[in-house]
Design a protein around this motif. Sequence first.
Motif, PDB file in Angstrom:
ATOM      1  N   ILE A  57      -2.419   0.597  19.036  1.00 26.21           N
ATOM      2  CA  ILE A  57      -1.670   0.340  17.801  1.00 26.21           C
ATOM      3  C   ILE A  57      -0.183   0.669  17.965  1.00 26.21           C
ATOM      4  O   ILE A  57       0.622   0.345  17.112  1.00 26.21           O
ATOM      5  N   GLY A  58       0.151   1.327  19.077  1.00 33.31           N
ATOM      6  CA  GLY A  58       1.564   1.589  19.364  1.00 33.31           C
ATOM      7  C   GLY A  58       1.737   1.827  20.847  1.00 33.31           C
ATOM      8  O   GLY A  58       0.830   2.350  21.493  1.00 33.31           O
ATOM      9  N   GLN A  59       2.896   1.404  21.384  1.00 30.99           N
ATOM     10  CA  GLN A  59       3.119   1.656  22.811  1.00 30.99           C
ATOM     11  C   GLN A  59       4.602   1.618  23.132  1.00 30.99           C
ATOM     12  O   GLN A  59       5.403   1.127  22.337  1.00 30.99           O
ATOM     13  N   THR A  60       4.947   2.103  24.310  1.00 30.81           N
ATOM     14  CA  THR A  60       6.362   2.134  24.673  1.00 30.81           C
ATOM     15  C   THR A  60       6.867   0.729  24.941  1.00 30.81           C
ATOM     16  O   THR A  60       6.140  -0.116  25.482  1.00 30.81           O
ATOM     17  N   ILE A  61       8.108   0.508  24.543  1.00 32.35           N
ATOM     18  CA  ILE A  61       8.705  -0.805  24.789  1.00 32.35           C
ATOM     19  C   ILE A  61       9.512  -0.777  26.090  1.00 32.35           C
ATOM     20  O   ILE A  61      10.038  -1.792  26.516  1.00 32.35           O
ATOM     21  N   ASP A  62       9.642   0.400  26.699  1.00 29.37           N
ATOM     22  CA  ASP A  62      10.352   0.483  27.999  1.00 29.37           C
ATOM     23  C   ASP A  62       9.692   1.543  28.884  1.00 29.37           C
ATOM     24  O   ASP A  62       8.610   1.314  29.405  1.00 29.37           O
TER      25      ASP A  62
END
Length: 345
Positions: free
Chosen positions: A163-168
């Motif tokens: 449901i959420g994760q790092t974009i970099d």
Amino acid sequence: MNKEKNILILGIESSCDDTSASVIKNGFLLSNIIAGQKVHESYGGVVPELASRAHQQNIIPVVDQAIKQAGVTTADITAIAFTRGPGLLGSLLVGTSFAKGFSLAMGIPMIEINHLQAHVLAHFIQEYDQPYDPPTFPFLCLLVSGGNSQIIKVNDYLDMEVIGQTIDDAAGEAFDKCAKVMGLPYPGGPFVDKLAKEGNPDAFQFAKPRVANFDYSFSGLKTSFLYFLRDRLKENENFIEERKADLCASLQKTIIDILLDKLIKAAKETGIREITVAGGVSANSGLRNALMEMAVKYRWKMHIPKFAFTTDNAAMIAMTGHFKYLKGEFIGMDAVPFARMDIRV
Ligand code: KG4
């Protein structure tokens, strides 16, 4: 041994720079052998080519030791589970090829494992004579490692959604890259953790990202840390040496604040208060303490795994293999590893 009654899974992990093998019997851990690779230390990071060669050297002795320590023989193994991805392709190929050879030689089924799913399911590893209090579904898992920073909603053993994760960058990368700038050895996370204990977490402030939803970003922090040091070093060339503990404590606090902000938001918005943590960064003592504080504040039921099950290990692969075996989820000889792999696979 009666194969009808007992399920013995041999787990193989070779996704990055740890070669590991484990035997799990009916969900109970019998052995978990891990061979790390010191060869990367002088390079300041994992060198993929060297990693796959080291796996090739280590895999047979590691499996041999895992089987011996488990007090079983190869003929007792019911199925072999191996990490199919995500990870370094050359490293994954070693584990995958070993699993195929073993499966063919012993005439037993082969089970593919998603490394990330296995990190989450590490909470279900049972040990003889140890308390067992696994999370109940649905729960949230903060998965933080050198390659991932995710919030996962876990509906069932094999039913998970990111449901959420790092974009970099990942949180572990932020620890390691900032540690490198301070001249600490690789991987820097554990060194930052140790030094942070003697420092003031409020000594310095670093930029926190503004990212939508439950997503993370850590590349800005790395840049902010780098520029901050560059400016301070112009004024005092001994700045890093003189303030290393304060730098580590402040950096660690910033990373923990970023991780917890989104986890708290996710817990509030999903209404889930059963919370777990997994991955190498979950070994961080500051993060563990902060999670325990949040658990009291927000009435979470917090599950923090043993250190041995947070970093890469084959016990979590064998454990996930056990659940997939129960569902009859096997894979054929044409299986190839994947450098990238969605957690649902
Ligand atoms: O899950 P993991 O073993 O493997 C990979 O992601 O490949 O995680 C490794 C990461 C590294 O970035 C390492 O610096 C970090 O976990 N790590 C820590 C600590 N122990 C390991 N970071 C902060 N504090 C620690 N105590």
